[in-house]
Design a protein around this motif. Structure first.
Motif, PDB file in Angstrom:
ATOM      1  N   SER A  67       0.821  -1.202   0.000  1.00  0.00           N
ATOM      2  CA  SER A  67       0.000   0.000   0.000  1.00  0.00           C
ATOM      3  C   SER A  67       0.862   1.262   0.000  1.00  0.00           C
ATOM      4  O   SER A  67       0.462   2.300  -0.529  1.00  0.00           O
ATOM      5  N   SER A  68       2.072   1.187   0.555  1.00  0.00           N
ATOM      6  CA  SER A  68       2.942   2.361   0.583  1.00  0.00           C
ATOM      7  C   SER A  68       3.497   2.701  -0.799  1.00  0.00           C
ATOM      8  O   SER A  68       4.049   3.780  -1.004  1.00  0.00           O
ATOM      9  N   LEU A 105      -0.615   5.179  -9.629  1.00  0.00           N
ATOM     10  CA  LEU A 105      -0.757   3.814  -9.153  1.00  0.00           C
ATOM     11  C   LEU A 105      -1.598   3.796  -7.881  1.00  0.00           C
ATOM     12  O   LEU A 105      -1.276   4.481  -6.905  1.00  0.00           O
ATOM     13  N   HIS A 106      -2.719   3.044  -7.906  1.00  0.00           N
ATOM     14  CA  HIS A 106      -3.554   2.815  -6.728  1.00  0.00           C
ATOM     15  C   HIS A 106      -3.434   1.350  -6.325  1.00  0.00           C
ATOM     16  O   HIS A 106      -3.332   0.467  -7.199  1.00  0.00           O
ATOM     17  N   ILE A 107      -3.479   1.087  -5.048  1.00  0.00           N
ATOM     18  CA  ILE A 107      -3.458  -0.277  -4.540  1.00  0.00           C
ATOM     19  C   ILE A 107      -4.871  -0.628  -4.083  1.00  0.00           C
ATOM     20  O   ILE A 107      -5.449   0.055  -3.232  1.00  0.00           O
ATOM     21  N   ILE A 108      -5.449  -1.674  -4.670  1.00  0.00           N
ATOM     22  CA  ILE A 108      -6.810  -2.089  -4.330  1.00  0.00           C
ATOM     23  C   ILE A 108      -6.831  -2.575  -2.880  1.00  0.00           C
ATOM     24  O   ILE A 108      -5.994  -3.370  -2.464  1.00  0.00           O
ATOM     25  N   GLY A 109      -7.791  -2.091  -2.147  1.00  0.00           N
ATOM     26  CA  GLY A 109      -7.900  -2.451  -0.737  1.00  0.00           C
ATOM     27  C   GLY A 109      -7.383  -1.385   0.201  1.00  0.00           C
ATOM     28  O   GLY A 109      -7.677  -1.393   1.391  1.00  0.00           O
ATOM     29  N   SER A 110      -6.599  -0.432  -0.357  1.00  0.00           N
ATOM     30  CA  SER A 110      -6.090   0.660   0.476  1.00  0.00           C
ATOM     31  C   SER A 110      -7.143   1.772   0.540  1.00  0.00           C
ATOM     32  O   SER A 110      -7.666   2.209  -0.488  1.00  0.00           O
ATOM     33  N   LYS A 111      -7.469   2.227   1.738  1.00  0.00           N
ATOM     34  CA  LYS A 111      -8.513   3.235   1.913  1.00  0.00           C
ATOM     35  C   LYS A 111      -7.969   4.653   1.810  1.00  0.00           C
ATOM     36  O   LYS A 111      -8.725   5.623   1.861  1.00  0.00           O
ATOM     37  N   GLN A 112      -6.675   4.785   1.652  1.00  0.00           N
ATOM     38  CA  GLN A 112      -6.066   6.112   1.631  1.00  0.00           C
ATOM     39  C   GLN A 112      -6.157   6.708   0.228  1.00  0.00           C
ATOM     40  O   GLN A 112      -5.785   6.067  -0.756  1.00  0.00           O
TER      41      GLN A 112
END
Length: 1484
Positions: free
Chosen positions: A940-941, A959-966
């Motif tokens: 996520s970082s 780039l987005h990470i699926i599951g990250s709420k930020q």
């Protein structure tokens, strides 16, 4: 860091930095006498793998010239590179791809093995063949030649040995061992001659094992070579050699040369698998193959560790052994494998002293004699097996097993078990006589002998052993009785209370049980003797016998006679009446007979005594009337002489007294499967050899009385299977026209022509077809051309060419122009309104154009070929490759390679930033030489903005990470123009880049992607819940199939420009549209990328041509299909999902289908392959059942008329041929559809709607072109044969009318729609197979007895044509033995003993001597290996000697030969040693 070249002399100008003295090594003695300083430290290796070079420098300490070189080299990184690393010379050539040569860019390929200058970088331009020297020197560590270890250093080819040392002349031996002596392999040479007369089509030349080297085969003759391989894991491969060149098989390079009169095959090796070289026979003379290769010795002797010491103190000995080790599998095997190689010599056991420290107990000197070189090892010895504990019913027998060794006298004594643990201990118990004991088996009782009152009934009692046979051995005291009384509850008219039952004439003799022979026992018993002959030859007489009271004397086993009063019980009668035949001609006889008849009425019980000599007796049963399924067998009745107990003529027994017929059931077990054959059909041809066919099926009838039979698999019935075909009408046909299939239409629409070949042929009686001139055929030739594709062509976009360049000088762009045109019947085109082509995508391709250089032109600016894409990861995958310029929503723990394709910029100078900061030194991040950034296992970082900088050009990637709420936001450290510049320029600006405000929105697509992922999960759970309602079995198959389909989906990719256009409507529909509608509308804009197939999507081409047409789709090249056999390949075509405003909906399998209104759905399935694959449809993993609504079209497509809820599910099309299979699936979902079909009640196609619910849908479901004539095919029947070519049939009908109400019409009406599909085809083309053997080999195997050895033969599997096939095809048959014993003179061996050596002591109890024991031929005396004589015990090779007293007590002498060792170990002060070594210890 790599260096292109190094100066021959070090720099001496003032700008040279002083060298760190600590890096210098101490000057050697050689350097001290010269003017050189010590050598410096070694540089970094020029390569990280594959062999590179490192150098060291030294300085000249004098102003004069120093003799020698100031630089020296060594090799380094001598480890193999990974397979995907690529060739080092090729990498150097490709580095010049972004540099113009003669004004153009080229893709450079390396040029190897230049004889003039192997260390120059010579490359060849791909396509044009331009050969250029791009650099005078290759990088250090580059190989001079492809097949050599020599490497280029500073432009000079340096010698490198196999030990990877510069200047070394070390070479590999023929076994591949560096500086080896060739002992680890053996030379194999031989020749092979083909035998064309054998009838085979191919044969094996030689099998070359794994890791063999220097293979060379030369074939002279017309035949052809080919190669098969088998890896250690059992993977098979095949290589067809059709032309000269290099081939690769199992990581092995093969050089093949095909000349006019011979073929040459060379393999340097080592072989990566077991290779079998075969020859394919051709017509002509026999061929000869000569071969030679070096075979590795894979079984070697390996010395074991020392055994445990023979004593714990006081000085003992221990020895080693040798075991046979398999180098290939790294495990120990039996010794016979090592004896196979004559080069292998088993090492002799080694002996060493151990535990030499003195024992603490004062029990005298303790010495244990060692094993010498000829002493046999301790062994397990077992006694004979004891007798079995029982004679039947399962017992146990045992034996004792102990570890023994021979002492000096050759006597065998027991010893500790650890000495024998080098071999497994033999068993001490084993079962015996496990068969069942014989038992009495009583059959069913017969009916009662009377119809009223009291009578008798009988039965047969047999003694049955464990084999089911009637035999002896049963206990006579436990035998059940064979006769008993019976009572019929019907009163008789005549009182018979005073008469015995035996008086009934029909059962006259049956009431008297035969007297069994009475044997003498230890208790006094009356023993009757045999009856004498009757006193009269006719009429009534008397016969007598002797009855004695006897007893058995147990101690003498003799019989003694006693007085009658010693026996208890009644004494048996000594006389009885007898009757032979009636007397004739005697007066008064008639009266006597009359009186007898009258007396017979009163005393019927006494009459049978006349007939005691012969009587009826049961003797077993007849054969069963049926072999299985339940039969009947009858008890056999014989006439028995009671005196001799032998069978007699049946006429001697009274027929009226014959016992009743006794029947019993037998063979009641169900019949095994058997072949059920139907009637022969009519001949398939009236002439020229036709076929009679019949059905042959494997069936099973549970019982004899049952009329039901069930079909089984062919494997369940015995072989061979009856033939389902037979030739008929074997005579020549008259010449007739033979028409081939129509070819492809010249046009797909607008009117075209198709042609076919028409030949005059004659089928002969032998099945061959003779082609004749057209004049031989009587009638007029059929047409060979016809019109086709009559429907008018729809308008379509036609490209007219590229537009003019957008600039007059420098670099510009060109656009591909297109016009909407329609084709006429004459083949011409005319332009129509563009609106007519609005339903098709207009091609919008762009390409770069370069004109003359503009005045005052400058170097073109760098550009980045970005792709405006949105990526969503649909499932977990190992590795993704994306292109800068778009957005990505990826799952964590995924590895990503982010590419930045550029123009006019060197890839090695690309810079990468994250959040505006340089991207280096971060864990899990690396930048490769082509300018790609690789991110290992995303977290996520790692979410954020990545920027590719190429000069003044830059492109971003979010780039987005699926599951990250930020949520992503512009970082504070983001450099803005004119802001935060007080502290100096940032790192990015130091590269000449100034960032403005971030030009992209970071979270633009978050809501749409989040909603899509939620809907994906909810739809999955809804579908799971619906499946659970039906049945658990259906749920299981549906989920498995769905998972199998979705497992291929890896990425969803869409153009951001197109998504930006539909974003307003999508955003408005998030609340209003249902989940299914949103997914259907949204997925229509996506391309489903399949793992490692859509290379064009995952790896966009870096060419001057860029497409903005939309997502790239995978379309297999249909022209690639040739006559070469290949596995099936599914053609996947794009189709938007969702409701389509048409009565018919055509969807290509592979995409989901969502229906919102009643339509006729056609799921198309297209596949290529050779042989042509067969198509099969399944639903939710089960075979699809067809009906009037769900039917299979002639093209293999699936047609569903008005799909309803019960039609929902996963439809899978599987294409299969003998080489393999492949499949594609589509998920069908009905939105708001009906749950029934028109009508009332329930029908075979599903629930039928009632009239009131169906009133609005009673209109004809199709009209006009929607209800064409069509061929309808039933599924193929099972294959008629398991092997050797069987046949399959199916029913083909011509149907007319709408689905559900269609009628069958004559086949001629459907001929206009296309050729009638075939109703039969061949199947199971693999040949039938059986085990075959070669002749027994020579009798020279291991000796197993005096004059006996083992011989072997090869056992292989072959088909009916004597062609060798894989052994798995014969796995169901019993394999013949490949070993047997044979007689040979070579095994007339015996143990030969030599003379004893001198005793090691002259007196005392510790001397021993030894002798040599060898295995030798009895006649010639020639020595042989010891294991050949091991079938006899080995004679002792050492024994004790001179076991005498050592003389007078006062005499000082040594009594053992180890006294010198005692003196050296300073053991003389100890009394127990000094007394034995008096002479050696006297001066100590």
């Amino acid at each position: 860091m790599r260096r292109d070249h190094l100066a021959e002399e070090p720099l001496r100008d003032g700008s040279q930095k002083p060298e760190d003295p600590s890096s210098r090594t101490a000057r050697s003695e050689e350097d001290k006498d010269t003017l050189w300083d010590a050598w410096g430290s070694w540089s970094e290796c020029s390569r990280t793998c594959g062999g590179g070079a490192s150098y060291s420098l030294r300085r000249c300490l004098s102003s004069k010239t120093c003799e020698g070189q100031n630089i020296k080299y060594r090799t380094c990184s001598n480890v193999d590179c990974p397979p995907d690393a690529g060739d080092f010379r090729a990498q150097q050539c490709s580095a010049h791809a972004d540099v113009r040569y003669l004004g153009q860019y080229h893709e450079w390929l390396p040029v190897y093995n230049d004889p003039d200058n192997p260390c120059a970088l010579k490359c060849k331009a791909k396509g044009s063949g331009l050969l250029v020297e791009l650099a005078p020197k290759v990088l250090d560590g580059t190989r001079c030649y492809t097949e050599s270890l020599d490497m280029c250093i500073s432009g000079v080819c340096q010698l490198v040995g196999c030990d990877h040392d510069l200047g070394s002349t070390a070479k590999e031996d023929n076994c591949g061992v560096c500086n080896g002596d060739g002992s680890s392999c053996r030379l194999v040479r031989g020749h092979y001659k083909s035998q064309h007369a054998s009838g085979k089509t191919e044969d094996t030349v030689v099998a070359v094992p794994y890791r063999s080297r220097h293979v060379r085969l030369v074939l002279k003759g017309p035949d052809h070579l080919y190669v098969e391989s088998k890896t250690l894991q059992g993977v098979l491969g095949e290589l067809i050699l059709d032309k000269s060149g290099q081939y690769h098989l199992e990581n092995t390079t093969l050089d093949y040369q095909k000349l006019s009169d011979k073929e040459v095959l060379r393999i340097t090796g080592p072989l990566g698998a077991d290779f079998t070289v075969k020859v394919q026979f051709a017509s002509g003379a026999d061929s000869v193959v000569q071969y030679i290769y070096y075979q590795p010795i894979i079984h070697r002797w390996r010395e074991t560790d020392f055994f445990p010491c023979s004593v714990t103190c006081g000085g003992g000995y221990q020895l080693t052994s040798a075991e046979c080790f398999d180098l290939r599998s790294s495990r120990v095997v039996v010794d016979q494998y090592c004896h196979y190689y004559p080069e292998n010599v088993k090492p002799k056991p080694k002996l060493q002293e151990c535990n030499m420290e003195p024992c603490l107990a004062s029990d005298g000197y303790k010495q244990i004699m060692p094993y010498d070189l000829y002493h046999p090892l301790p062994r397990w010895e077992s006694s004979p097996w004891t007798a079995c504990s029982t004679s039947c019913g399962g017992g146990i027998q045992s034996r004792s097993v102990s570890c023994v060794e021979e002492d000096m006298q050759g006597t065998v004594t027991a010893t500790e078990e650890w000495k024998c643990l080098y071999s497994p201990k033999t068993a001490i118990l084993q079962p015996c006589n496990t068969f069942d004991c014989p038992t009495w088996l009583a059959q069913e009782w017969s009916p009662c002998t009377v119809t009223c009152g009291q009578g008798l009934r009988y039965r047969v009692v047999l003694c049955i052993d464990h084999r089911g046979l009637h035999a002896g051995g049963c206990n006579p005291t436990t035998k059940p009785h064979i006769k008993e009384e019976c009572l019929v509850t019907v009163p008789c008219y005549k009182s018979i209370d005073t008469l015995p039952v035996e008086a009934k004439p029909v059962w006259h003799k049956q009431a008297i049980e035969l007297e069994e022979e009475i044997s003498v026992t230890e208790e006094p018993t009356f023993i009757p003797g045999p009856w004498q002959a009757c006193s009269r030859t006719c009429g009534a007489g008397t016969q007598r016998r002797a009855v004695r009271c006897q007893v058995l004397l147990s101690f003498t086993q003799s019989v003694a006679d006693l007085p009658d009063d010693e026996c208890e019980g009644a004494k048996p009668a000594a006389s009885q009446s007898c009757y032979r035949t009636p007397c004739s001609g005697v007066l008064g006889q008639g009266k006597e007979s009359k009186e007898e008849e009258e007396g017979e009425e009163e005393g019927k019980g006494e009459t049978p005594e006349r007939e005691e000599l012969h009587d009826w007796e049961y003797e077993g049963f007849t054969e069963c009337s049926e072999s299985c399924g339940g039969g009947v067998q009858e008890a056999v009745v014989i006439c028995l002489n009671k005196q001799t107990r032998e069978a007699a003529e049946q006429s001697l027994c009274v027929s009226s007294l014959r016992p009743p017929q006794l029947l019993q059931d037998c063979k009641t077990q169900p019949c095994p499967p058997r072949w059920d054959m139907g009637e022969w059909s009519l001949c398939s041809a009236t002439c020229g050899v036709g076929l009679l066919t019949r059905s042959v099926a494997c069936t099973h009838r549970p019982s004899r009385d049952s009329n039901n039979t069930e079909a089984l698999r062919d494997q369940d019935c015995p072989n061979p299977k009856p033939s389902p075909v037979q030739a008929c009408n074997r005579f020549d046909c008259p010449p007739m026209w033979d028409t081939r299939d129509w070819g492809q239409c010249s046009q797909s629409c607008g009117g075209g022509f198709q042609r076919r070949r028409v030949l005059c042929k004659q089928r002969l009686a032998d099945g061959s077809i003779l082609e004749l001139p057209d004049t031989f055929c009587p009638s007029k030739s059929p047409a060979n051309q016809q019109p086709c594709a009559k429907p008018e062509c729809p308008p379509q976009w036609v490209t007219t060419g590229w537009s003019q360049c957008s600039v007059t000088c420098g670099n510009g762009i060109q656009r591909l122009q297109a016009a909407c045109r329609k084709q006429g019947a004459d083949g011409g085109h005319w332009t129509v309104d563009s609106e007519d082509c609005s339903l098709m995508a207009r091609p919008t391709k762009i390409r770069l154009c370069s004109l003359r250089l503009c005045e005052h032109s400058v170097k073109p600016h760098p550009t980045i070929l970005a792709q405006r894409k949105l990526y969503i990861q649909w499932r977990k995958g190992k590795k993704l490759q994306l292109v800068v310029g778009g957005y990505a929503y990826l799952l964590p723990w995924t590895t990503v390679v982010l590419r930045c394709p550029t123009r006019h910029f060197r890839k090695g100078h690309i810079q990468w930033l994250k959040e505006g900061k340089p991207l280096f030194g971060l864990p899990r991040f690396s930048v490769t030489s082509p300018g790609h950034v690789k991110m290992q296992q995303l977290r996520s970082s790692d979410a954020g903005v990545y920027t590719c900088v190429a000069g003044q050009a830059l492109e971003h990637f979010v780039l987005h990470i699926i599951g990250s709420k930020q949520k992503l936001s512009v970082p504070e450290s983001w450099p803005l123009a004119g802001v935060r510049q007080k502290d100096g320029q940032s790192d990015s600006q130091s590269a000449g880049v100034r960032f403005q405000e971030l030009p992209i929105s970071l979270n633009r697509y978050d809501s749409v992607v989040e909603h899509l992922l939620k809907l994906k999960g909810s739809l999955q759970s809804e579908k799971d819940t619906a499946d659970k309602i039906h049945s658990s079995e259906k749920n299981k198959s549906t989920l498995e199939d769905e998972d199998g389909a979705s497992a291929e989906q890896l990425l969803l990719i869409a153009d951001t420009e197109r998504l930006d256009e539909i974003m307003p409507s999508l955003s408005a529909g998030l609340a209003g549209l249902s989940g299914e509608q949103l997914i259907a509308q949204f997925l229509s804009e996506w391309t489903v990328t399949r793992g490692e197939t859509n290379e064009s999507t995952l790896h966009p081409p870096e060419s001057a041509e860029s497409s903005t047409q939309g997502p790239l789709l995978y379309k297999p090249n249909a022209k690639a299909h040739t006559s070469r056999p290949r596995v099936p390949l599914m053609i996947q075509r794009p189709k938007k999902v969702g409701g389509v405003p048409s009565a018919d909906m055509i969807v290509h399998v592979g995409v989901p289908v969502l229906l919102q209104k009643p339509v006729t759905l056609e799921l198309r399935c297209e596949a290529l392959g050779n042989p042509e694959p067969s198509l099969k449809w399944t639903k939710n993993g089960r075979e699809l059942h067809y009906n009037s609504r769900v039917s299979l079209l002639s093209t293999g497509s699936l047609r569903i008329q008005s799909p309803i809820k019960v039609d929902e599910g996963l439809y899978t099309c599987t294409a299969r041929n003998r080489l393999g299979s492949t499949s594609l699936s589509s998920w069908l979902q009905i939105k708001g559809g009906r749950n029934c079909v028109p009508g009332n009640g329930t029908g075979p196609n599903g629930p039928i709607c009632s009239d009131r619910n169906n009133s609005s849908q009673s209109v004809e479901s199709c009209r006009g072109q929607a209800c064409p004539l069509r061929w309808q095919m039933d599924p193929w029947s099972p294959c008629s044969a398991n092997c050797g070519t069987g046949s399959q049939t199916r029913r083909v009908r011509c149907m007319k009318g709408p689905e559900g109400r269609s009628l069958e019409v004559e086949s001629k009406h459907c001929l206009s729609t296309g050729r009638r599909p075939s109703d039969n085809r061949q199947c199971n083309l693999l040949p039938c197979a059986r085990w075959a053997t070669t002749h027994w080999g020579a009798c020279h195997g291991q000796c197993v007895g005096p004059g006996l050895a083992k011989q072997q033969r090869h056992v292989y599997c072959q088909d009916t044509n004597a062609t060798k096939v894989p052994c798995r095809m014969c796995s169901g048959l019993q394999r013949p033995s490949s070993l047997r014993n044979c007689s040979t003179e070579a095994c007339t061996l015996h143990w030969h003993v030599g003379p004893w050596t001198q005793c090691t002591a002259t007196c005392g109890r510790h001397g021993f001597r030894s002798r040599q024991v060898t295995c030798a031929h009895r006649r010639t005396g020639k020595a042989a290996r010891e294991h050949h004589c091991m079938w006899r015990p080995r004679p002792p090779s050492w024994q004790r000697c001179n076991i005498l007293s050592c003389g007078r007590a006062g005499e000082c002498r040594d009594s053992t030969r180890y006294c010198e060792k005692v003196r050296q170990l300073e053991l003389c002060p100890l009394p127990q040693f000094k007394s034995r070594c008096c002479h050696s210890c006297r001066n100590t």
